[in-house]
Design a protein around this motif. Sequence first.
Motif, short mmCIF file in Angstrom:
data_model
loop_
_atom_site.label_atom_id
_atom_site.label_comp_id
_atom_site.label_asym_id
_atom_site.label_seq_id
_atom_site.Cartn_x
_atom_site.Cartn_y
_atom_site.Cartn_z
N ARG A 21 0.83 -1.21 0.00
CA ARG A 21 0.00 0.00 0.00
C ARG A 21 0.87 1.26 0.00
O ARG A 21 0.62 2.21 -0.72
CB ARG A 21 -0.92 -0.02 1.23
N LYS A 22 1.93 1.21 0.79
CA LYS A 22 2.85 2.36 0.86
C LYS A 22 3.49 2.62 -0.49
O LYS A 22 3.64 3.76 -0.92
CB LYS A 22 3.94 2.10 1.90
N MET A 78 2.37 1.84 -3.44
CA MET A 78 1.40 2.38 -4.40
C MET A 78 1.12 3.85 -4.10
O MET A 78 0.94 4.65 -5.02
CB MET A 78 0.10 1.57 -4.33
N GLU A 79 1.11 4.21 -2.83
CA GLU A 79 0.91 5.63 -2.48
C GLU A 79 2.09 6.46 -2.96
O GLU A 79 1.92 7.57 -3.46
CB GLU A 79 0.77 5.78 -0.96
N PHE A 116 4.01 5.89 -5.50
CA PHE A 116 3.98 6.03 -6.94
C PHE A 116 2.86 6.93 -7.40
O PHE A 116 2.87 7.43 -8.50
CB PHE A 116 3.86 4.66 -7.62
N GLY A 117 1.91 7.14 -6.52
CA GLY A 117 0.82 8.04 -6.87
C GLY A 117 1.20 9.51 -6.78
O GLY A 117 0.51 10.36 -7.31
N LYS A 118 2.33 9.78 -6.11
CA LYS A 118 2.74 11.19 -5.93
C LYS A 118 3.30 11.78 -7.22
O LYS A 118 3.93 11.14 -8.00
CB LYS A 118 3.82 11.27 -4.84
#
Lengths: 321, 162
Positions: free
Chosen positions: B154-155, B157-158, B160-162
């Motif tokens: 989850r971390k 993916m977060e 990479f979302g930035k």
Amino acid sequence: MEGTFREQLFFIVLCLSVLNGDTRYIQENKISPEGLFSLLNSELKREIQDELIYSRPLRCLDMVALEGQFTFTADRPQLSCAAFFIAEPNQVITVEYDSVDIDCRGGDFIKVFDGWVMKGEKFPSSQDHSLPLMERYVDYCDSGTVRRTVRSSQNVAMVFFRVHTAGSSFTLTVRKPVNPFPCNIISQTPEGSFTMVIPQQHRNCSFSIIYPVEIKIAELSLGHLNSFPIKKSLPGCVGAGDFVELLGGNGMDTSKMLPVADLCYSFNGPAQMKISCDNTVVRMVSSGRFVNRVAFEYRVLDRQELQRIKENSVEDFCFNG
Amino acid sequence: MKLNYFVTTVVLLVAFLPRYECRAIDSSGSVQRATSPEPDALSLPLLTRLGEEYYIRLGNGNRNPAASKLKVMNPESSYNQALQLQLTQRLLQSNVGNISRFISGFANQLDDSAERGRRSDDPPISLDLTFHMLRQMMELSRAEQLHQQAHSNRKMMEMFGK
């Protein structure tokens, strides 16, 4: 002509891609830090690494299945502590001492053991481990300044520690590097499957399941010169240099367990057997002359099955009177 | 006559007093000795199996350890493994006599036990833990591993979302 040239060009590009191994990345489905890190800049990489290093306090009695940093801090004298480490079957364990603040002269110690030891019985047994027993204990107080990292020979290790003074502390950094030729494994789960391969090595390897299980052997390949039984004067597998034995017992030490079955001829299964002991072991003995392989799966026995076995079994050596 | 009667009564009372060791074996929290691994119990959290003691065995591994004294605690309402182990530690320390038998003279025994270990191949330090407790610890560690893997995914993916 143009079409033929295009086909040849595509064929050449395809061959080059295959040779470069680009197709590997297409098959990579698992999200892994290593795969993703290569796409990031250095600042983001540093941030992610700090986030991804797992850390928590180490308890006096603990079991650790993760990589990370584990810090033990004594709030009072702790004289009898131990922590188990376990990894996947194809991994080993490295334990690195960090920030150790104990009083070795005052009787404190931190000892990493290469394997698991319980009730005086050790896994792997002395027969199946390359090191003598005393060398399997690595004491920080004896060698910590020289040898800060201890590496296990299999997927399990443990640490014993004692501190007399409140406030004493130490940190262990645990990593789990890949072991390409796993031998001597304790299963983390009561169900699963495994293929044990011994590639022309003179060694004995055990797969231990600390549950009563049903084992289904899907394939056994012992590299005899031919698949026909070799004429022997002695019955069973006596004299066979390469064989698989199923063991059952109530301790950790495979050399003290009773053989339930010996298998010394190759076959394609499934052959299944229920072993109602606290510890069930598939052990392969290899002479080193052949490549030996055994593929099996296992599932835990439920209460009804255990009761049925207990009622029907003539020799229920795993049931205490 | 009265003396005989009195002596007989005392002897009978002493003989039939309940033994602490038997009580422990009969308790519902006692170890299942390989007869049934309690697959139903495997799904129970560790907090319901409080009170199982363990020993660190130091010295001659051949020494037969005292039977683990098992006590059943009332189940906790919150999942707090650190607290459980604290309780286990207190139980352990309350049996000072048993512990000291294993730990006293450790400094003197270490050389002897190391020498004996070399000769007899018995581990100089061992942990007296039941398979049942070991299995529960493995399940907890497995759950922790899966939880951490999910958190880590989850971390990432977060990030990479930035």
